[in-house]
Write a protein that holds these residues in place. Structure first.
Motif, PDB file in Angstrom:
ATOM      1  N   MET A  76       2.112  -4.054   6.524  1.00  0.00           N
ATOM      2  CA  MET A  76       0.675  -4.253   6.333  1.00  0.00           C
ATOM      3  C   MET A  76      -0.270  -3.535   7.177  1.00  0.00           C
ATOM      4  SD  MET A  76       0.493  -8.586   5.853  1.00  0.00           S
ATOM      5  CE  MET A  76       0.877  -8.762   7.565  1.00  0.00           C
ATOM      6  N   GLY A  77       0.243  -3.445   8.363  1.00  0.00           N
ATOM      7  CA  GLY A  77      -0.840  -2.897   9.458  1.00  0.00           C
ATOM      8  C   GLY A  77      -1.502  -3.538  10.074  1.00  0.00           C
ATOM      9  N   THR A  92       1.040  -9.750  -0.681  1.00  0.00           N
ATOM     10  CA  THR A  92       0.294  -8.887  -0.260  1.00  0.00           C
ATOM     11  C   THR A  92      -1.312  -9.302  -0.723  1.00  0.00           C
ATOM     12  OG1 THR A  92      -0.565  -6.245  -0.402  1.00  0.00           O
ATOM     13  CG2 THR A  92       0.361  -7.448  -2.480  1.00  0.00           C
ATOM     14  N   HIS A 108      -2.984 -10.427  12.393  1.00  0.00           N
ATOM     15  CA  HIS A 108      -2.211 -11.084  11.246  1.00  0.00           C
ATOM     16  C   HIS A 108      -0.491 -10.694  11.242  1.00  0.00           C
ATOM     17  CE1 HIS A 108      -2.026 -13.774   7.883  1.00  0.00           C
ATOM     18  NE2 HIS A 108      -1.721 -13.100   7.288  1.00  0.00           N
ATOM     19  N   VAL A 163       7.787   9.201  11.033  1.00  0.00           N
ATOM     20  CA  VAL A 163       8.217   8.687   9.749  1.00  0.00           C
ATOM     21  C   VAL A 163       9.496   9.262   9.286  1.00  0.00           C
ATOM     22  CG1 VAL A 163       5.811   7.906   8.774  1.00  0.00           C
ATOM     23  CG2 VAL A 163       6.875  10.053   8.202  1.00  0.00           C
ATOM     24  N   ARG A 166      -1.839  -5.570  -7.625  1.00  0.00           N
ATOM     25  CA  ARG A 166      -1.195  -4.206  -7.452  1.00  0.00           C
ATOM     26  C   ARG A 166       0.246  -4.080  -7.706  1.00  0.00           C
ATOM     27  NH1 ARG A 166      -4.377  -1.836  -3.049  1.00  0.00           N
ATOM     28  NH2 ARG A 166      -6.061  -2.190  -4.369  1.00  0.00           N
ATOM     29  N   LYS A 181       3.406   0.935  14.376  1.00  0.00           N
ATOM     30  CA  LYS A 181       3.398   1.434  15.859  1.00  0.00           C
ATOM     31  C   LYS A 181       2.659   0.780  16.704  1.00  0.00           C
ATOM     32  CE  LYS A 181       1.298   4.310  13.015  1.00  0.00           C
ATOM     33  NZ  LYS A 181       1.493   4.891  11.803  1.00  0.00           N
ATOM     34  N   GLY A 201       0.853  -1.292  -0.011  1.00  0.00           N
ATOM     35  CA  GLY A 201       0.023  -0.002   0.040  1.00  0.00           C
ATOM     36  C   GLY A 201       0.801   1.201   0.024  1.00  0.00           C
ATOM     37  N   GLY A 245      -3.457   9.483   1.907  1.00  0.00           N
ATOM     38  CA  GLY A 245      -2.774   8.573   2.234  1.00  0.00           C
ATOM     39  C   GLY A 245      -1.947   8.312   3.663  1.00  0.00           C
ATOM     40  N   PRO A 290       1.319 -13.730   3.177  1.00  0.00           N
ATOM     41  CA  PRO A 290       2.250 -13.332   3.941  1.00  0.00           C
ATOM     42  C   PRO A 290       3.158 -14.091   4.684  1.00  0.00           C
ATOM     43  CG  PRO A 290       0.366 -11.898   4.040  1.00  0.00           C
ATOM     44  CD  PRO A 290      -0.022 -13.190   3.251  1.00  0.00           C
ATOM     45  N   GLU A 346      -4.425   6.307   9.249  1.00  0.00           N
ATOM     46  CA  GLU A 346      -4.830   4.837   9.380  1.00  0.00           C
ATOM     47  C   GLU A 346      -6.042   4.178   8.852  1.00  0.00           C
ATOM     48  OE1 GLU A 346      -1.972   3.312  11.270  1.00  0.00           O
ATOM     49  OE2 GLU A 346      -1.444   5.276  10.741  1.00  0.00           O
ATOM     50  N   ALA A 389       6.812  -0.727  10.089  1.00  0.00           N
ATOM     51  CA  ALA A 389       6.491   0.952  10.204  1.00  0.00           C
ATOM     52  C   ALA A 389       5.151   0.753  11.242  1.00  0.00           C
ATOM     53  CB  ALA A 389       6.137   1.191   8.928  1.00  0.00           C
TER      54      ALA A 389
HETATM   55  P1  NDP Z   1      -2.288   0.587   3.317  1.00  0.00           P
HETATM   56  O1  NDP Z   1      -3.640   0.246   3.661  1.00  0.00           O
HETATM   57  O2  NDP Z   1      -2.152   1.661   2.249  1.00  0.00           O
HETATM   58  O3  NDP Z   1      -1.299  -0.737   2.719  1.00  0.00           O
HETATM   59  C1  NDP Z   1      -1.591  -1.848   3.577  1.00  0.00           C
HETATM   60  C2  NDP Z   1      -1.057  -3.083   2.592  1.00  0.00           C
HETATM   61  O4  NDP Z   1      -1.053  -4.061   3.182  1.00  0.00           O
HETATM   62  C3  NDP Z   1      -2.021  -3.138   1.376  1.00  0.00           C
HETATM   63  O5  NDP Z   1      -1.246  -3.531   0.247  1.00  0.00           O
HETATM   64  C4  NDP Z   1      -2.860  -4.298   1.795  1.00  0.00           C
HETATM   65  O6  NDP Z   1      -3.584  -4.880   0.697  1.00  0.00           O
HETATM   66  C5  NDP Z   1      -1.819  -5.166   2.653  1.00  0.00           C
HETATM   67  N1  NDP Z   1      -2.673  -6.204   3.495  1.00  0.00           N
HETATM   68  C6  NDP Z   1      -3.410  -5.602   4.566  1.00  0.00           C
HETATM   69  N2  NDP Z   1      -3.622  -6.788   5.517  1.00  0.00           N
HETATM   70  C7  NDP Z   1      -3.365  -7.867   4.644  1.00  0.00           C
HETATM   71  C8  NDP Z   1      -3.399  -9.197   4.989  1.00  0.00           C
HETATM   72  N3  NDP Z   1      -3.724  -9.493   6.117  1.00  0.00           N
HETATM   73  N4  NDP Z   1      -2.671 -10.121   4.245  1.00  0.00           N
HETATM   74  C9  NDP Z   1      -1.843  -9.448   3.039  1.00  0.00           C
HETATM   75  N5  NDP Z   1      -1.894  -8.276   2.966  1.00  0.00           N
HETATM   76  C10 NDP Z   1      -2.643  -7.435   3.521  1.00  0.00           C
HETATM   77  O7  NDP Z   1      -1.564   1.074   4.739  1.00  0.00           O
HETATM   78  P2  NDP Z   1       0.003   1.858   4.891  1.00  0.00           P
HETATM   79  O8  NDP Z   1       0.899   1.516   3.811  1.00  0.00           O
HETATM   80  O9  NDP Z   1      -0.670   3.282   4.883  1.00  0.00           O
HETATM   81  O10 NDP Z   1       0.180   1.354   6.565  1.00  0.00           O
HETATM   82  C11 NDP Z   1       1.001   0.142   6.706  1.00  0.00           C
HETATM   83  C12 NDP Z   1       1.533   0.280   7.925  1.00  0.00           C
HETATM   84  O11 NDP Z   1       2.254   1.515   8.111  1.00  0.00           O
HETATM   85  C13 NDP Z   1       0.523   0.656   8.934  1.00  0.00           C
HETATM   86  O12 NDP Z   1       0.893  -0.017  10.437  1.00  0.00           O
HETATM   87  C14 NDP Z   1       0.544   2.096   9.311  1.00  0.00           C
HETATM   88  O13 NDP Z   1       0.190   2.400  10.477  1.00  0.00           O
HETATM   89  C15 NDP Z   1       2.180   2.302   9.175  1.00  0.00           C
HETATM   90  N6  NDP Z   1       2.450   3.519   8.585  1.00  0.00           N
HETATM   91  C16 NDP Z   1       1.831   4.352   7.554  1.00  0.00           C
HETATM   92  C17 NDP Z   1       2.281   5.577   7.155  1.00  0.00           C
HETATM   93  C18 NDP Z   1       1.501   6.321   6.070  1.00  0.00           C
HETATM   94  O14 NDP Z   1       1.819   7.527   5.996  1.00  0.00           O
HETATM   95  N7  NDP Z   1       0.501   5.940   5.495  1.00  0.00           N
HETATM   96  C19 NDP Z   1       3.288   6.251   7.893  1.00  0.00           C
HETATM   97  C20 NDP Z   1       3.983   5.333   8.802  1.00  0.00           C
HETATM   98  C21 NDP Z   1       3.484   4.191   9.522  1.00  0.00           C
HETATM   99  P3  NDP Z   1      -4.821  -4.517  -0.198  1.00  0.00           P
HETATM  100  O15 NDP Z   1      -4.373  -3.562  -0.959  1.00  0.00           O
HETATM  101  O16 NDP Z   1      -5.388  -5.601  -0.722  1.00  0.00           O
HETATM  102  O17 NDP Z   1      -5.703  -3.561   1.182  1.00  0.00           O
END
Ligand code: NDP
Ligand code: HSE
Length: 440
Positions: A87-88, A51, A92, A141, A56, A112, A19, A194, A71, A197, A110
């Motif tokens: 993934m966040g 993912t 999981h 970040v 994508r 927290k 993501g 973006g 994963p 959360e 990333a």
């Molecule tokens: P996004 O929702 O943009 O991306 C998450 C990604 O993980 C997506 O590709 C999603 O797939 C995939 N995903 C989620 N759950 C699963 C799962 N169970 N199995 C497989 N793939 C999974 O989130 P972010 O990138 O914004 O955030 C990710 C982490 O980084 C979080 O912990 C967030 O707190 C942290 N973070 C985010 C920041 C930001 O600016 N956005 C900055 C600092 C930290 P799909 O596309 O299918 O949903």
């Protein structure tokens, strides 16, 4: 003829999630490949991505990068040295991170929420397995605050940390106060950009800042993350009129995260607060974060940078990968202890009683009649709450008190609520640490 130097093996990274953070990490690793290699001393190769929506990732990565939809399979894959968790979530993600560690892989995350809630278990598993958990990206970040606390300020007793550590809520506050936007519009925009959360109530409710504060305090004071000890209030109840009153009283409103050690006890709190308008933190706007740290040798230092964003977060993720590559070249598995203290020195902190916290407070009171203002001031005086600043209109009184304990202001608010023709509309703390950039 001289023998050509041996090629150090690549650090093979596997990425969970594609993501905002995952795609940014891929972009920085590929775009800055040569510089990163020159600094790391070996190539850092993204060998695998796992993912949920694999298409994508497939559309973006090179053909030699395997794209999985499982994963867990990546977490245990023999061709991965370090798992990047982007993934966040906490369920999981926790399972994948623990699986990766059990298979002897380093982790960079990333996330927290994951570390604030399950950090003790994850750090302990990593210690036992001799691998590292990098989390620079999890707090503020692009600001290298983890490195600053763990390495640059290593000589100091940390006295306090006060910062704006959630980009989304700071974006919302800035839009509300400077552009007159509604809370809902500003939040929707932060989501579209973006920054937010997956569950944006974590951003505006203060939970995300609490996760980050628990991690900062762990590194600054040397103990496990204590999310349970953080007092949390969000920005969701703020009214546009309070930005105007605060400005007239010489302040801006920010969501602050504060960790402070006083008389051997640690105070951890996240709440909206008035900060002096000429202070450095008042000038941290939009999605930016700003963190002030007071060390007993360094004095006050201040860090400013993007608090959310794709490549901005990737900058910190890749920094952790380079640290790992450098440590590996020197034959070390883990360069710096994850929380900056050696294991035997980590101790759960003694947590201070919130009711004893002494701060100034901003109050906004609605008055049915202008005479109600005098009644409010008399009541506050009778209860030992000094008033240092105030402005009264026909139907509103906005004021700032002197320093009083939480327990005293709570009692005073109860007494004001019992007055006829008076309604307490807002109470916010005033944070003077935010104005302490002179080192005092
Ligand atoms: P996004 O929702 O943009 O991306 C998450 C990604 O993980 C997506 O590709 C999603 O797939 C995939 N995903 C989620 N759950 C699963 C799962 N169970 N199995 C497989 N793939 C999974 O989130 P972010 O990138 O914004 O955030 C990710 C982490 O980084 C979080 O912990 C967030 O707190 C942290 N973070 C985010 C920041 C930001 O600016 N956005 C900055 C600092 C930290 P799909 O596309 O299918 O949903
Ligand atoms: N949602 C988070 C924020 C992302 O807005 O600060 C960065 O941790």
């Amino acid at each position: 003829m001289q023998a050509s130097p041996p090629h150090p093996p690549a650090l093979r990274a596997g990425l969970l999630g594609f993501g905002v953070v995952g795609s940014g990490t891929h972009s920085v690793l590929t775009g800055n490949r040569d510089t990163i290699r020159a600094r790391a001393g070996c190539p850092i190769e993204l060998t695998m991505v796992a993912t949920r929506t694999a298409s994508r990732a497939r559309a973006s990565v090179q053909a030699d990068v395997a794209v999985l939809d499982d994963p867990m399979a990546l977490a245990r894959h023999p061709e991965v040295d370090v798992v990047i968790e982007a993934m966040g979530g906490t369920t999981h993600a926790r399972a994948c991170v623990l699986e990766a560690i059990a298979h002897g892989k380093h982790v960079v995350t990333a996330n927290k929420a994951l570390l604030a809630e399950h950090g003790e278990e994850i750090f302990e598993s990593a210690r036992a397995r001799g691998v590292s958990v990098g989390f620079e990206a999890a707090v503020a970040v692009s600001i290298p605050i983890v490195k600053a606390l763990r390495e640059g300020l290593v000589a100091n007793e940390i006295e306090w940390i006060a910062g704006i550590v959630n980009g989304t809520s700071n974006y919302v506050l800035t839009q509300m106060s400077a552009a007159g936007r509604s809370f809902a519009d500003a939040l929707a925009e932060a989501q579209a950009l973006g920054y937010a959360e997956a569950d944006p109530t974590l951003d505006v409710g203060g939970g995300d800042a609490a996760h980050k504060l628990a991690l900062l305090a762990a590194i600054a004071f040397g103990g496990p993350p204590r999310l349970d000890a953080v007092h949390v209030e969000g920005i969701d109840g703020l009214q546009a009129t309070d930005f105007l009153h605060a400005r007239r009283l010489g302040h801006a409103i920010k969501l602050l995260a504060v960790a402070q050690r006083a008389e051997g006890a640690l105070q951890l709190r996240v709440h909206p607060a008035l900060v002096p308008r000429d202070s450095l933190l008042a000038r941290v706007d939009g999605r930016m974060n700003g963190i002030m740290v007071k060390g007993n040798a360094s004095g006050v230092t201040m860090y400013w940078g993007a608090g959310a964003g794709s490549r901005e977060t990737a900058s910190a993720v890749v920094a952790d990968l380079v640290d790992l590559a450098r440590a590996r070249r020197q034959g070390a598995q883990v360069a710096v202890p994850a929380l900056g203290f050696h294991d035997a020195a980590l101790q759960p902190p003694r947590v201070g009683v919130f009711a004893g916290l002494c701060l100034r407070h901003y109050l906004r009171v609605a008055l049915d009649q202008p005479e109600g203002g005098a009644q409010v001031l008399e009541t506050l005086a009778r209860l030992g709450v000094p008033v240092t600043q105030g402005a009264q209109g026909r139907h509103t009184l906005a004021l700032i008190t002197g320093e009083v304990a939480e327990s005293r202001i709570t009692a005073a608010l109860d007494a004001l609520r019992a007055l006829d023709g008076v309604q307490v509309k807002a109470r916010l703390r005033v944070e003077d640490l935010a104005g302490a950039a002179d080192g005092g």
